[in-house]
Design a protein around this motif. Structure first.
Motif, mmCIF file in Angstrom:
data_model
loop_
_atom_site.group_PDB
_atom_site.id
_atom_site.type_symbol
_atom_site.label_atom_id
_atom_site.label_comp_id
_atom_site.label_asym_id
_atom_site.label_seq_id
_atom_site.Cartn_x
_atom_site.Cartn_y
_atom_site.Cartn_z
ATOM 1 N N GLY A 4 47.144 76.911 63.980
ATOM 2 C CA GLY A 4 46.756 76.266 62.723
ATOM 3 C C GLY A 4 46.107 77.206 61.735
ATOM 4 O O GLY A 4 46.065 76.927 60.542
ATOM 5 N N ARG A 5 45.593 78.349 62.211
ATOM 6 C CA ARG A 5 44.897 79.265 61.306
ATOM 7 C C ARG A 5 45.865 80.045 60.415
ATOM 8 O O ARG A 5 45.463 80.647 59.425
ATOM 9 N N MET A 6 47.150 80.043 60.777
ATOM 10 C CA MET A 6 48.085 80.935 60.095
ATOM 11 C C MET A 6 48.693 80.279 58.852
ATOM 12 O O MET A 6 48.607 79.080 58.659
ATOM 13 N N VAL A 7 49.283 81.107 58.028
ATOM 14 C CA VAL A 7 50.050 80.608 56.877
ATOM 15 C C VAL A 7 51.504 80.999 57.086
ATOM 16 O O VAL A 7 51.785 81.960 57.801
ATOM 17 N N PRO A 8 52.449 80.261 56.504
ATOM 18 C CA PRO A 8 52.272 79.179 55.551
ATOM 19 C C PRO A 8 51.916 77.851 56.223
ATOM 20 O O PRO A 8 52.247 77.626 57.393
ATOM 21 N N ILE A 9 51.260 77.004 55.448
ATOM 22 C CA ILE A 9 50.859 75.686 55.936
ATOM 23 C C ILE A 9 52.084 74.844 56.293
ATOM 24 O O ILE A 9 52.049 74.021 57.216
ATOM 25 N N SER A 10 53.178 75.086 55.598
ATOM 26 C CA SER A 10 54.393 74.281 55.820
ATOM 27 C C SER A 10 54.837 74.331 57.288
ATOM 28 O O SER A 10 55.394 73.354 57.796
ATOM 29 N N TRP A 46 42.389 72.460 56.365
ATOM 30 C CA TRP A 46 43.121 72.856 55.160
ATOM 31 C C TRP A 46 44.598 72.468 55.274
ATOM 32 O O TRP A 46 45.291 72.350 54.266
ATOM 33 N N ASN A 47 45.092 72.294 56.480
ATOM 34 C CA ASN A 47 46.489 71.872 56.652
ATOM 35 C C ASN A 47 46.626 70.354 56.501
ATOM 36 O O ASN A 47 47.704 69.846 56.232
ATOM 37 N N GLU A 51 48.377 68.036 53.543
ATOM 38 C CA GLU A 51 49.848 68.129 53.480
ATOM 39 C C GLU A 51 50.484 67.509 54.719
ATOM 40 O O GLU A 51 51.572 66.927 54.643
#
Lengths: 435, 384
Positions: free
Chosen positions: B298-304, B335-336, B339
């Motif tokens: 969950g810490r990584m990006v992208p959130i998608s 933060w995720n 969305e």
């Protein structure tokens, strides 16, 4: 009711500044935004970024940069933080999330630039963030999709072995340590090259190595001026006010390697030097010297001037001008990309232990501090620093501490009378101690 | 005559008595390596001849007296608890503690423990870092591959033994077998009706974090042999998401309210076994692929990616609703969340969120009321 009238009833107090250099800094920055808007209107690229990226690259390419925390501070100072934070909360982002770096995201959600501070931001062409803390890279991700612009994360690795000795004593030691664990630097070099390619692609400009070297040399010279200024600022009584620290951190946080950054650092140094030589103090009645650890209160900066008249209590030290330039000094820019990588691969690390407690004790002694006011911001844990270990170290050194629990941009929970009353009690104990 | 324990009871015992296997391993002269979180390639630790175990918190132990005196409590309380247990000496038996480059809380905890060991002279185990990054771009993959090689070299130096390719292959196979068996457990949870509760599943999966893989695999095989005899579980099918869950408090509370947690995207749940290591690839490349490229942290990006992963899990499990649980100061999953919630809404899947939760479950009565209301709402919708 106009949107501006919806905002919080509390209106912050403005800070007092002792230095002409501070007035110059504030003026320049507002003009810089105006110019960025004009250039954006002409079709030039404008990048929105965090301060932990190798910004010398963007300055060397003459790309206007809007820095996320600065826009947050401007909005707070203009008393509109509630409006933008509420816009975030309305989108489902919890109230307890980091506010300092997310407030500009709320600005984009709000989408009413016509009545925003300074007439709003130019529409950015791209976003660049670094993973200094968890929220930042998420905020950049959301922002890039909200504004529909490309996003670059200047990614970086993690330190495995902090320095055993206190490298804060010497800039050369800091620089030597920054090249340790070369695998992280190698990765940061690749990330920096990636950033250059990204900036070239979104701006249509190209970066020349000599220009980057000049920018790196310029920021080193800028940092040297700031370091000398901070040596002078340790003079008793202090030649700088808290308002001067706040105004001048603009140049070291946002204009590293920019011609204005160097000119401003020199201007600051010369003015402080003159004041010290002439014995001019910033406050009329300095009796108690305080240190302020943390990000200052941007929505009511005059708060720090509130204890002068009654107690003679002055804030003689604030972290930015000391911590950031000294920790970023990289004198050898013969390979400017590697120097930039080594400069930023540790950005913000000084807030972690073992650095933070060691630094605060060193600085408190150097500035002959009577008491430390440390800011504990629940919504911004990273920038609050490693407080408990720092407090232990300070108190072991005989330096009393005070916990100041308030957000740097969110005025919604601020109780001016209560906060000032609590700090006044601490100052009274310091006064008693001196007697 | 002493009653023989069932395979489930055995796994439950290892989940509850988390140092049990480590003690036996140490008594036999073995080396035990503690891992803070599940992003560290345990295959390499096993290949080095060591027993990897998870360093977890303990909600029953207060952090007030010791941990909070050295580290501020405004970080993830599960990590505060780990830090507290380390200072209390609860993990003194570990030969090494490895911190991954995880979220801010884990990183902060490492720097604190390092300082407490080196600057304050506290008696703490040896420490190391397994570095990862926050993106999956090309340069990041190369970096993690380098660090994977460096991690292997570090373990060789630490144990004084070369790690052979055959040992890595065997460890990968043991862990893959563990994941395959746990996938069967996950499939039983997804049946209609489910055959295993979420609370049981947490313990079955979690036993893998505290015991040798071969022993866990043996227990799992015996357990699965009698899968047909497992009782049907009644209740609304829920999916759990959010912060790490290293104890059963939340699941017990939810499942006592006419609901069954049929899956989750949490690292200590079904996510642990979602992806096998690809044995057709060079072993270290395959570990990078598993722990970095195909990870769903969950810490990584992208959130998608976290949105897609959640939706995929919810659909595969046939969940009727999602329960988000966020511990205090979780700065990654929160933060995720907006969305993720919006995507669920678009898919017609209701959700509920518990934010700023304490590590030791607090306000249980209020949570029960909210779960009841959520379950009722889902059931009313089903009957419309």
């Amino acid at each position: 009711m106009s949107p501006m009238a919806e905002e919080t009833a509390f209106k912050g107090e403005r800070s007092k500044k002792a230095l002409n250099a501070s007035i110059e800094a504030t003026k320049f920055h507002k003009n810089y935004y105006e110019e960025a808007k004009q250039r954006a209107a002409r079709g030039e690229a404008v990048i929105l970024a965090n301060v932990g990226i190798p910004m010398e690259i963007l300055h060397a390419m003459d790309i206007p940069v809007i820095f996320n925390p600065h826009w947050s501070a401007v909005c707070a100072a203009k008393q509109v933080s509630e409006r933008y934070l509420t816009a975030l909360n309305r989108r489902g982002y919890f109230r307890d999330l980091g506010r300092y770096c997310s407030l500009p995201l709320g600005y984009f959600f709000d989408d009413r630039p016509e009545d925003a501070p300074w007439g709003g931001l130019p529409r950015p062409t791209a976003v660049v963030m670094d993973p200094m803390c968890d929220p930042l890279i998420k905020i950049g991700d959301i922002m890039s999709r909200e504004v529909n612009i490309p996003y670059y994360v200047w990614d970086r690795g993690m330190i495995a072995q902090p320095p055993r000795k206190n490298i804060w004593e010497s800039v050369d030691d800091i620089e030597a340590y920054s090249y340790e664990e070369p695998w992280r630097i190698d990765f940061a070099v690749r990330e920096t090259e990636g950033l250059i390619a990204f900036a070239e692609a979104v701006s249509g400009k190209s970066l020349q190595k000599d220009k980057l070297r000049e920018a790196m040399d310029r920021s080193t010279e800028q940092f040297e001026y700031i370091e000398k200024t901070m040596d002078l600022a340790a003079t008793v009584p202090t030649p700088m006010r808290m308002g001067d620290h706040m105004a001048n951190l603009i140049s070291t946080q946002f204009y590293r390697g920019h011609k204005f950054g160097l000119a401003q650092a020199k201007r600051l140094y010369e003015e402080v030097k003159e004041r010290v030589e002439q014995g001019v103090s910033a406050y009329e009645n300095e009796r108690i010297r305080l240190m302020y650890s943390g990000v200052p209160n941007w929505f009511s900066p005059g708060f720090y001037d509130s204890f002068e008249e009654k107690y003679g209590a002055v804030f003689a030290w604030m972290g930015y001008l000391t911590l950031v330039p000294k920790s970023l000094m990289r004198k050898d820019a013969s390979d400017p990309v590697r120097a930039a990588a080594a400069r930023y691969v540790h950005y913000g690390t000084e807030l972690q232990p073992p650095w933070f407690p060691r630094i605060l004790v060193h600085e408190a002694k150097k500035f002959r501090i009577d008491g430390v006011v440390y800011s504990k911001v629940e919504s911004c844990r990273y920038l609050s620093g490693s407080l408990r270990l720092a407090v232990r170290a300070l108190e072991r050194s005989g330096i009393p501490t005070f916990e100041h629990d308030a957000d740097m941009v969110d005025s919604r929970d601020w109780d001016d009378t209560r906060v000032k009353g609590k700090l006044a009690s601490f100052i009274e104990t310091l006064a008693e101690r001196r007697r | 005559m002493e009653k023989q324990t069932t395979p489930f009871e055995e796994m439950q015992r290892y989940y509850r008595q988390r140092t049990l296997a480590a003690s036996k391993w140490k008594e036999a002269g073995g080396t035990v390596v503690g891992c803070v979180g599940l992003s560290i390639p345990e295959e390499l630790i096993i290949a080095a001849g060591c027993l990897p175990i998870q360093v977890t918190g303990d909600p029953s132990v207060s952090t007030t007296e010791v941990g909070d005196a050295y580290m501020e409590d405004t970080i993830c309380p599960q990590v505060c608890s780990i830090h507290n247990l380390l200072l209390l000496g609860k993990y003194d038996f570990l030969d090494l503690v490895i911190f991954p480059h995880g979220n801010d809380s884990v990183r902060k905890c490492y720097f604190h423990v390092w300082t407490e060991k080196h600057d304050l002279g506290m008696p703490l185990p040896a420490l190391a870092v397994f570095d990862m990054v926050h993106t999956k771009k090309y340069s990041a993959g190369l970096y993690v591959r380098e660090r994977m090689g460096a991690f292997k070299a570090f373990l060789e130096e630490f144990t004084g033994r070369k790690i052979s390719d055959a040992a890595i292959a065997a460890a990968i196979e043991a862990c893959n077998e563990n994941r395959r068996l746990l996938q069967k457990v996950a499939a039983l949870r997804r049946e209609d009706p489910p055959r295993i509760s979420g609370t049981e599943a947490l313990q079955i999966i979690g036993a893998s974090f505290f015991m040798p893989k071969d022993e866990h695999n043996k227990l799992l095989r015996t357990y699965l042999e009698k899968a047909d005899e497992l009782p049907a579980r009644e209740g609304t099918r829920l999916f759990a998401s959010g912060t790490i869950v290293d104890n059963t408090q939340l699941y017990e509370l939810v499942e006592a309210r006419n609901a069954v947690i049929v899956s989750e995207d949490i690292c200590t749940g079904d996510r642990y076994c979602d992806e096998l290591v690809d044995t057709s690839r060079e072993p270290l490349d395959a570990l990078v692929d598993r722990y970095h490229t195909r990870s769903h942290e969950g810490r990584m990006v992208p959130i998608s990616e976290s949105v897609d992963y959640l939706l995929k899990g919810v659909r595969a499990s046939g969940a009727q609703g999602v329960v988000f649980n966020f511990l205090r100061w979780d700065d990654t999953h929160t933060w995720n969340y907006p969305e993720q919630r919006a995507a669920l809404e678009r898919a017609g899947i209701p959700s509920i969120a518990f934010e700023m939760q304490e590590y030791r479950l607090a306000g249980a009565e209020q949570l029960r009321t909210r779960v009841d209301a959520f379950v009722e709402m889902i059931m009313a919708g089903e009957h419309e």
